[in-house]
Design an enzyme around this catalytic site. Structure first.
Site, mmCIF file in Angstrom:
data_model
loop_
_atom_site.group_PDB
_atom_site.id
_atom_site.type_symbol
_atom_site.label_atom_id
_atom_site.label_comp_id
_atom_site.label_asym_id
_atom_site.label_seq_id
_atom_site.Cartn_x
_atom_site.Cartn_y
_atom_site.Cartn_z
ATOM 1 C CB SER A 181 -0.920 -0.094 0.927
ATOM 2 O OG SER A 181 -0.373 -0.010 2.306
ATOM 3 C CG ASP A 422 -2.752 5.683 7.953
ATOM 4 O OD1 ASP A 422 -1.714 5.258 8.305
ATOM 5 O OD2 ASP A 422 -3.537 5.593 6.861
ATOM 6 C CG HIS A 425 -0.988 4.402 4.229
ATOM 7 N ND1 HIS A 425 -2.023 3.766 5.413
ATOM 8 C CD2 HIS A 425 -0.844 3.408 3.333
ATOM 9 C CE1 HIS A 425 -1.936 2.630 5.090
ATOM 10 N NE2 HIS A 425 -1.284 2.062 3.982
#
Length: 443
Positions: A181, A422, A425
């Site tokens: 990802s 998060d 990312h």
């Protein structure tokens, strides 16, 4: 290498784009919880007893009895047998890596400079392919300073991004990002950097399960993403449904994935975070009884990287195909690492770390050394894009709470934003745009 002309030239339409965005969102969602556990435990410590080993030749066609998928399991599990990958080490290329050593300066050593005149390179709202997990401003982030930082190498300048020039480099070619990802994060960044100069009726995005393709018709070029988080074949190769109780890999084969990437002209690989989730089970090619071996993440990654290196060494001709490996993308889960005595993580961070050489627990030195040693032996067949140190400074660049969450958050989570932040990312526009500027410079 010329690319196939068998393209669908239908104009893009929003239902297809919606399917793509849901596909990307679900993929991130399913893996989010397991990845965030990487900092709650360390890799298993190998036994102090030396293990005898035998060499295995990787990537042998039709050696595996079945293709791994999310339904695959081990009939039994035993200790690691000590096997090693014997890959086609190109000895003639030893010490001749095409990398920063041939540049006039180290592109990866420098500092972040605030530049709100030249950055961001595109607007979040103007990229129709933006992921809901990366659109931080849309999801409530009001401070936009994270979009305005420029990477400045010591003693030289990074080539200024130019979308038209990049498309000319890609004319008639396939650029493919292969990995997890974080590599998808970089791929979306590249699409957003490039798409604005292509008329809407001359570009399209076609999700195709594991492989997603952005096409620019007038350049006869594609920018693609292939989901292959462990590079070798695994039971986690489903781009959406890969949240599994155990990871199973075939450590000696990339053939399942290389069948899709081998015809690309420019390849950008990454692999790291998925190896940081505890021990890995390995099902060697030719094993017919479903007996797995178990090994710590770093050891299993080294075997998988050996199988990948074998493909690069035996298949890549540098004048015909460019191969890049992007080093680990750091996480920022522990505020105490950059601010002693503090609790929390990347939540509410608005400026980069200004301590040169900062290195947190989100980047593993042993992994870095292993990858560096292996890639060095590949010589000019692969170039390294070392994003680790420059990204270490960017504690401010993560989505934190400012992203789409596809599961309802509990009152306890909502009362403690750091608990669901998060810190893996990266917001876009942001840090991955610089990774792509480095790729542009090296091309």
């Amino acid at each position: 290498m010329p690319m196939s002309s068998k393209w669908s030239r239908k104009k893009p339409h929003f239902p297809l784009l919606a399917v793509l965005l849901v596909f990307i969102a679900c993929s991130v969602l399913y893996n989010e919880f397991s990845i965030q556990r990487i900092h709650e435990s360390t890799d298993h410590i190998p036994s102090s007893q030396p293990t005898p080993f035998t060499y295995v030749k990787p990537n042998l066609p039709q050696r595996a009895s079945e293709v791994l998928d999310r339904f695959s399991g081990c009939n039994s599990t035993r200790n690691f047998s000590g096997k090693k990958i014997r890959w086609a080490d190109p000895e003639a290329e030893l010490g001749r890596r095409r990398s920063v050593s041939q540049e006039s300066c180290d592109l990866f050593s420098g500092k972040w400079v605030f530049d709100n005149r030249s950055y961001p390179l595109y607007e979040e709202s103007e990229c129709p392919y933006m992921s809901e997990q990366l659109a931080c401003h849309k999801h409530g982030r009001s401070d936009l300073q994270y979009q305005h930082w420029r990477w400045q190498p010591h003693g030289c300048n990074l080539k200024r991004w130019n979308a038209i020039e990049m498309w000319e480099k890609l004319r008639g070619k396939r650029l493919m990002f292969v990995g997890d990802s974080l590599n998808r994060n970089q791929w979306i960044s590249m699409v957003c950097l490039l798409q604005s100069v292509i008329p809407a009726n001359k570009r399209s995005m076609t999700p195709n399960a594991q492989l997603t393709i952005f096409r620019a018709e007038e350049y006869n070029a594609t920018v693609e993403f292939l989901w292959a988080p462990l590079l070798v074949e695994s039971n986690s190769d489903d781009p959406v449904k890969h949240r599994l109780t155990e990871r199973i890999i075939r450590p000696d084969s990339v053939l399942k994935h290389s069948a899709q990437w081998e015809h690309a002209d420019i390849l950008v690989f990454n692999s790291y975070l998925w190896w940081r989730q505890g021990p890995v089970k390995m099902l060697w090619g030719g094993e017919e009884n479903g007996a797995c071996e178990e090994l710590d993440g770093l050891g299993a990654m080294e075997l998988a990287m050996g199988a990948w290196a074998d493909w690069v060494a035996s298949k890549v001709i540098p004048l015909k195909k460019r191969v890049f490996f992007v080093t680990m993308s750091p996480t920022h889960f522990w505020k105490r690492e950059w601010e002693a005595g503090s609790e929390g993580n990347c939540y509410n961070e608005t400026r980069p770390i200004d301590r040169e050489g900062y290195w947190g627990s989100g980047s593993n030195l042993a992994t870095m050394r292993m990858v560096d040693d292996l890639v060095s032996r590949l010589g000019s067949k692969v170039s390294v894009i070392n994003v680790t140190q420059l990204s270490e400074y960017r504690k401010d660049g993560h989505p934190s709470i400012y992203r789409k969450f596809w599961e309802a958050l509990s009152p306890q989570q909502l009362g403690n934003p750091a608990s669901y932040s998060d810190c893996i990312h990266w917001c876009l526009p942001g840090v991955p745009d610089v990774w792509n500027e480095l790729l542009f410079h090296l091309l």
